[in-house]
Motif scaffolding. Structure first.
Motif, PDB file in Angstrom:
ATOM      1  N   ILE A  62      39.546  -6.177 -19.834  1.00 35.69           N
ATOM      2  CA  ILE A  62      39.901  -5.481 -18.584  1.00 35.69           C
ATOM      3  C   ILE A  62      38.654  -5.370 -17.699  1.00 35.69           C
ATOM      4  O   ILE A  62      38.710  -5.618 -16.495  1.00 35.69           O
ATOM      5  CB  ILE A  62      40.511  -4.083 -18.872  1.00 35.69           C
ATOM      6  CG1 ILE A  62      41.769  -4.202 -19.741  1.00 35.69           C
ATOM      7  CG2 ILE A  62      40.807  -3.310 -17.581  1.00 35.69           C
ATOM      8  CD1 ILE A  62      42.926  -4.950 -19.119  1.00 35.69           C
ATOM      9  N   ARG A 109      38.067  -8.732 -16.185  1.00 30.97           N
ATOM     10  CA  ARG A 109      38.974  -9.045 -15.063  1.00 30.97           C
ATOM     11  C   ARG A 109      38.595  -8.276 -13.803  1.00 30.97           C
ATOM     12  O   ARG A 109      38.864  -8.713 -12.699  1.00 30.97           O
ATOM     13  CB  ARG A 109      40.421  -8.718 -15.450  1.00 30.97           C
ATOM     14  CG  ARG A 109      41.028  -9.748 -16.356  1.00 30.97           C
ATOM     15  CD  ARG A 109      42.441  -9.379 -16.741  1.00 30.97           C
ATOM     16  NE  ARG A 109      42.805 -10.060 -17.980  1.00 30.97           N
ATOM     17  CZ  ARG A 109      43.714  -9.634 -18.822  1.00 30.97           C
ATOM     18  NH1 ARG A 109      44.378  -8.517 -18.587  1.00 30.97           N
ATOM     19  NH2 ARG A 109      43.978 -10.310 -19.920  1.00 30.97           N
ATOM     20  N   ARG A 110      37.996  -7.104 -13.998  1.00 33.73           N
ATOM     21  CA  ARG A 110      37.558  -6.330 -12.833  1.00 33.73           C
ATOM     22  C   ARG A 110      36.334  -6.972 -12.179  1.00 33.73           C
ATOM     23  O   ARG A 110      36.080  -6.767 -11.000  1.00 33.73           O
ATOM     24  CB  ARG A 110      37.292  -4.877 -13.229  1.00 33.73           C
ATOM     25  CG  ARG A 110      38.604  -4.180 -13.554  1.00 33.73           C
ATOM     26  CD  ARG A 110      38.458  -2.766 -14.009  1.00 33.73           C
ATOM     27  NE  ARG A 110      39.784  -2.230 -14.307  1.00 33.73           N
ATOM     28  CZ  ARG A 110      40.039  -0.987 -14.612  1.00 33.73           C
ATOM     29  NH1 ARG A 110      39.060  -0.119 -14.677  1.00 33.73           N
ATOM     30  NH2 ARG A 110      41.268  -0.588 -14.854  1.00 33.73           N
ATOM     31  N   THR A 152      37.958 -11.528 -10.288  1.00 32.47           N
ATOM     32  CA  THR A 152      39.310 -11.264  -9.783  1.00 32.47           C
ATOM     33  C   THR A 152      39.942 -12.538  -9.229  1.00 32.47           C
ATOM     34  O   THR A 152      39.281 -13.314  -8.554  1.00 32.47           O
ATOM     35  CB  THR A 152      39.245 -10.181  -8.690  1.00 32.47           C
ATOM     36  OG1 THR A 152      38.636  -9.026  -9.260  1.00 32.47           O
ATOM     37  CG2 THR A 152      40.612  -9.807  -8.183  1.00 32.47           C
ATOM     38  N   LEU A 153      41.206 -12.694  -9.533  1.00 30.83           N
ATOM     39  CA  LEU A 153      41.915 -13.912  -9.125  1.00 30.83           C
ATOM     40  C   LEU A 153      42.938 -13.618  -8.023  1.00 30.83           C
ATOM     41  O   LEU A 153      43.754 -12.706  -8.142  1.00 30.83           O
ATOM     42  CB  LEU A 153      42.629 -14.514 -10.347  1.00 30.83           C
ATOM     43  CG  LEU A 153      43.556 -15.700 -10.109  1.00 30.83           C
ATOM     44  CD1 LEU A 153      42.801 -16.935  -9.644  1.00 30.83           C
ATOM     45  CD2 LEU A 153      44.329 -16.042 -11.371  1.00 30.83           C
ATOM     46  N   VAL A 177      51.673 -12.335  -3.961  1.00 29.66           N
ATOM     47  CA  VAL A 177      52.571 -11.346  -4.577  1.00 29.66           C
ATOM     48  C   VAL A 177      52.248  -9.980  -3.996  1.00 29.66           C
ATOM     49  O   VAL A 177      51.139  -9.467  -4.149  1.00 29.66           O
ATOM     50  CB  VAL A 177      52.409 -11.326  -6.116  1.00 29.66           C
ATOM     51  CG1 VAL A 177      53.308 -10.270  -6.737  1.00 29.66           C
ATOM     52  CG2 VAL A 177      52.706 -12.690  -6.713  1.00 29.66           C
ATOM     53  N   LEU A 178      53.229  -9.412  -3.284  1.00 32.78           N
ATOM     54  CA  LEU A 178      53.036  -8.078  -2.711  1.00 32.78           C
ATOM     55  C   LEU A 178      54.025  -7.110  -3.353  1.00 32.78           C
ATOM     56  O   LEU A 178      55.016  -7.509  -3.946  1.00 32.78           O
ATOM     57  CB  LEU A 178      53.241  -8.123  -1.197  1.00 32.78           C
ATOM     58  CG  LEU A 178      52.204  -8.948  -0.420  1.00 32.78           C
ATOM     59  CD1 LEU A 178      52.556  -9.019   1.055  1.00 32.78           C
ATOM     60  CD2 LEU A 178      50.798  -8.371  -0.585  1.00 32.78           C
ATOM     61  N   PHE A 179      53.730  -5.833  -3.218  1.00 29.68           N
ATOM     62  CA  PHE A 179      54.561  -4.787  -3.817  1.00 29.68           C
ATOM     63  C   PHE A 179      55.338  -4.069  -2.714  1.00 29.68           C
ATOM     64  O   PHE A 179      54.799  -3.916  -1.608  1.00 29.68           O
ATOM     65  CB  PHE A 179      53.672  -3.800  -4.579  1.00 29.68           C
ATOM     66  CG  PHE A 179      52.909  -4.468  -5.681  1.00 29.68           C
ATOM     67  CD1 PHE A 179      53.410  -4.514  -6.971  1.00 29.68           C
ATOM     68  CD2 PHE A 179      51.693  -5.097  -5.426  1.00 29.68           C
ATOM     69  CE1 PHE A 179      52.720  -5.168  -7.979  1.00 29.68           C
ATOM     70  CE2 PHE A 179      51.004  -5.757  -6.426  1.00 29.68           C
ATOM     71  CZ  PHE A 179      51.522  -5.785  -7.710  1.00 29.68           C
ATOM     72  N   ILE A 194      46.135  -0.964  -3.737  1.00 30.91           N
ATOM     73  CA  ILE A 194      46.688  -0.848  -5.100  1.00 30.91           C
ATOM     74  C   ILE A 194      45.659  -1.227  -6.177  1.00 30.91           C
ATOM     75  O   ILE A 194      45.578  -0.585  -7.223  1.00 30.91           O
ATOM     76  CB  ILE A 194      48.006  -1.660  -5.246  1.00 30.91           C
ATOM     77  CG1 ILE A 194      48.731  -1.267  -6.541  1.00 30.91           C
ATOM     78  CG2 ILE A 194      47.780  -3.170  -5.205  1.00 30.91           C
ATOM     79  CD1 ILE A 194      50.161  -1.722  -6.626  1.00 30.91           C
ATOM     80  N   GLY A 195      44.851  -2.244  -5.883  1.00 34.28           N
ATOM     81  CA  GLY A 195      43.827  -2.657  -6.857  1.00 34.28           C
ATOM     82  C   GLY A 195      42.759  -1.583  -7.023  1.00 34.28           C
ATOM     83  O   GLY A 195      42.307  -1.302  -8.145  1.00 34.28           O
ATOM     84  N   MET A 252      44.171   1.119  -9.142  1.00 32.92           N
ATOM     85  CA  MET A 252      44.217   0.700 -10.549  1.00 32.92           C
ATOM     86  C   MET A 252      42.844   0.834 -11.210  1.00 32.92           C
ATOM     87  O   MET A 252      42.734   1.189 -12.362  1.00 32.92           O
ATOM     88  CB  MET A 252      44.656  -0.771 -10.652  1.00 32.92           C
ATOM     89  CG  MET A 252      46.107  -0.994 -10.406  1.00 32.92           C
ATOM     90  SD  MET A 252      47.083  -0.355 -11.740  1.00 32.92           S
ATOM     91  CE  MET A 252      48.656  -0.195 -10.956  1.00 32.92           C
ATOM     92  N   GLN A 253      41.819   0.509 -10.425  1.00 33.78           N
ATOM     93  CA  GLN A 253      40.460   0.548 -10.980  1.00 33.78           C
ATOM     94  C   GLN A 253      39.772   1.887 -10.720  1.00 33.78           C
ATOM     95  O   GLN A 253      38.591   2.052 -10.998  1.00 33.78           O
ATOM     96  CB  GLN A 253      39.625  -0.580 -10.369  1.00 33.78           C
ATOM     97  CG  GLN A 253      40.166  -1.949 -10.695  1.00 33.78           C
ATOM     98  CD  GLN A 253      39.194  -3.063 -10.333  1.00 33.78           C
ATOM     99  OE1 GLN A 253      38.028  -2.824 -10.099  1.00 33.78           O
ATOM    100  NE2 GLN A 253      39.691  -4.283 -10.275  1.00 33.78           N
ATOM    101  N   ARG A 266      42.883  -7.663  -0.416  1.00 38.21           N
ATOM    102  CA  ARG A 266      43.088  -6.742  -1.541  1.00 38.21           C
ATOM    103  C   ARG A 266      42.059  -7.004  -2.650  1.00 38.21           C
ATOM    104  O   ARG A 266      41.521  -6.062  -3.235  1.00 38.21           O
ATOM    105  CB  ARG A 266      44.513  -6.948  -2.073  1.00 38.21           C
ATOM    106  CG  ARG A 266      44.886  -6.085  -3.233  1.00 38.21           C
ATOM    107  CD  ARG A 266      46.357  -6.171  -3.512  1.00 38.21           C
ATOM    108  NE  ARG A 266      46.773  -7.476  -3.997  1.00 38.21           N
ATOM    109  CZ  ARG A 266      48.046  -7.858  -4.099  1.00 38.21           C
ATOM    110  NH1 ARG A 266      49.009  -7.034  -3.735  1.00 38.21           N
ATOM    111  NH2 ARG A 266      48.363  -9.048  -4.547  1.00 38.21           N
ATOM    112  N   CYS A 267      41.767  -8.263  -2.888  1.00 42.01           N
ATOM    113  CA  CYS A 267      40.789  -8.589  -3.934  1.00 42.01           C
ATOM    114  C   CYS A 267      39.356  -8.411  -3.445  1.00 42.01           C
ATOM    115  O   CYS A 267      38.486  -7.963  -4.207  1.00 42.01           O
ATOM    116  CB  CYS A 267      41.004 -10.024  -4.418  1.00 42.01           C
ATOM    117  SG  CYS A 267      42.491 -10.171  -5.398  1.00 42.01           S
ATOM    118  N   LEU A 318      37.806  -5.028  -3.806  1.00 39.03           N
ATOM    119  CA  LEU A 318      37.374  -4.638  -5.155  1.00 39.03           C
ATOM    120  C   LEU A 318      35.923  -5.007  -5.421  1.00 39.03           C
ATOM    121  O   LEU A 318      35.359  -4.616  -6.444  1.00 39.03           O
ATOM    122  CB  LEU A 318      38.277  -5.312  -6.209  1.00 39.03           C
ATOM    123  CG  LEU A 318      39.765  -4.942  -6.151  1.00 39.03           C
ATOM    124  CD1 LEU A 318      40.587  -5.862  -7.030  1.00 39.03           C
ATOM    125  CD2 LEU A 318      39.969  -3.497  -6.581  1.00 39.03           C
TER     126      LEU A 318
END
Lengths: 256, 209
Positions: B67, B70-71, B74-75, B81-83, B93-94, B97-98, B140-141, B144
């Motif tokens: 994890i 992956r932080r 980031t891919l 893909v959206l929510f 959202i990312g 999550m983090q 979004r990425c 992060l």
């Protein structure tokens, strides 16, 4: 309480006959299923009646507990049938653990703390209450499982994206788990909402027909509804807490 | 930074040794279905090769806190893909999550402008085009601040001029920060911008200077 004569009971099958001809006339090809379902219902209930008679007569704790165990096994097998999807061994284990622990905890709590029968293992209390508690939990878990499998399939891209964003697997699948919990508990909550106004529950109606006072019947009904809510929520809570691992491997990768 | 040794994946990918250097912009070139996306997933640990090893900074990814890895790596997927919800919810959202600090709306708005997005933060994602959605996914990425940003076909849903602007922005970010860029593409033009290209050809991965 007056008994129903066999001939009068047979007349009630007129509804099945009417439905059969209605289906045939409208070309709804479920006639065979209707006949099989009616036949099975009759045979199963007759056998259950005789079996219950024996169990009540024997009044032995081992026989009572074995019967409850058999009910659990049939409920688990039924979940497999209802879901109509191939279950992994991990999902099957989750179903077994959640259903048996949720229902047994709720049943023991309800029987020992709430009902407190004169004889602890009296099958007159154990069998009908176990039937209601296990039956409702079985419906809850099967709805929850089906919703979860459908939801994970529909949202696999979102789950994968959350993993790419650094989410823990449990976090990535949380939404699907919550949806599954909601779907599983909703029928029980809806039935609580309508109870006493839209319909009178079977157990309460049965007790009133059998001559109990409506107040006693209501007490039992409130108790059993709370027991059912407890067993459904406990089963599905345990199920949701463990089943998410099925969708990830030990490297925390999503396996759809 | 990354080094892959003898990795295979089913019968799709085979390689001897592939090295991806720090501070480089690396492109992964190959036709559709050659395993570019799968190779990128190996790098952030969302997939594992059937055999072989992937090392990041000298450590085997398989033995790392995945994890945490992956932080750092980031891919951005090829298919955006959206929510369900707003652009704001999707951008943050990312970070949620983090458990990272969420920038002020003004800063987020600046990101949207840098990426030629004229949408507001409170706009529903259902009104976005494919290209707009892809840019939201890239931002979004970026928010992060990963050590490595992996981009799978980042310009496939964009028109040429928008793609150029986005690439310029990503190049600028790469120069200004220590963030490494690794992207896959079958576009010769895009791959020519990279310092190094890895080619996936006939199921084999080959290093190219």
């Amino acid at each position: 309480m007056s008994d129903i004569e066999i001939t009068r009971l047979a007349i009630a099958y007129i509804f099945i006959v009417l439905l059969y001809f209605f289906m045939k006339n409208r070309k709804i090809h479920q006639e065979m299923l209707l006949l099989i379902a009616s036949f099975r219902m009759t045979i199963q209930l007759v056998l259950a009646g005789y079996l219950l008679g024996v169990i009540l007569e024997v009044n032995n704790p081992i026989v009572t507990l074995t019967t409850v165990l058999l009910m659990e096994i049939f409920a688990i097998l039924n979940i497999q049938k209802i879901v109509q999807k191939k279950m992994s061994s991990y999902i099957l284990k989750s179903v077994i653990v959640s259903l048996s622990s949720g229902t047994l905890l709720a049943l023991c709590f309800f029987l020992i703390i709430v009902v407190n029968p004169p004889s602890l293992f009296d099958p007159r209390y154990w069998i009908p209450l176990a039937g209601m508690i296990i039956g409702n939990a079985m419906t809850g878990v099967s709805i929850g499982l089906k919703t979860l499998l459908d939801n994970v399939e529909a949202k696999k891209d979102q789950i994968q994206t959350l993993l790419h964003l650094g989410a823990e697997p449990k976090e990535a699948i949380r939404d699907s788990i919550n949806k599954s919990f909601e779907a599983a508990i909703l029928p029980t909550l809806n039935s609580m909402l309508g109870m006493g106004i839209i319909f009178l529950p079977g157990m309460m109606s049965g007790q009133i027909i059998a001559g109990s006072s409506p107040i006693t019947a209501i007490r039992y009904q409130i108790g059993i509804m709370l027991g059912i809510t407890g067993s459904v929520s406990l089963s599905i809570f345990i199920f949701a807490s463990i089943v998410w691992k099925n969708f990830f491997n030990e490297k925390k990768q999503f396996i759809s | 930074m990354f080094s892959c040794h003898s990795i295979t994946f089913l019968n799709v990918i085979q390689s001897s040794t592939v090295t991806i250097f720090d501070s480089f912009i690396t492109s992964i070139k190959g036709p559709s279905g050659s395993g570019k996306s799968t190779f990128l997933s190996f790098l952030n640990g969302t997939k594992s090769p059937t055999s072989g090893f992937v090392f990041y900074k000298g450590k085997d990814i398989a033995s790392m806190d995945i994890i945490h890895h992956r932080r750092n790596v980031t891919l951005v997927e090829q298919k955006p893909v959206l929510f369900p919800g707003t652009v704001y919810a999707n951008l943050t959202i990312g970070l949620q999550m983090q458990q990272k600090e969420i920038p002020q709306e003004k800063q987020l708005q600046e990101y949207l402008e840098d990426f030629q997005l004229t949408v507001s933060l409170q706009e529903s994602i259902y009104s976005l085009s494919g290209g707009e959605a892809q840019r939201v996914c890239i931002i979004r990425c970026l928010l992060l601040h990963p050590e490595v940003l992996l981009l799978d076909e980042p310009t496939s849903a964009l028109d040429e001029s928008t793609a150029d602007q986005i690439l310029q922005y990503l190049m600028k970010t790469h120069k200004l920060s220590s963030m490494n860029l690794i992207f896959s593409s079958h576009s010769e033009k895009l791959c020519s911008l990279a310092d190094k290209t890895i080619v996936l050809h006939k199921n084999r991965i080959e290093d190219q200077p």
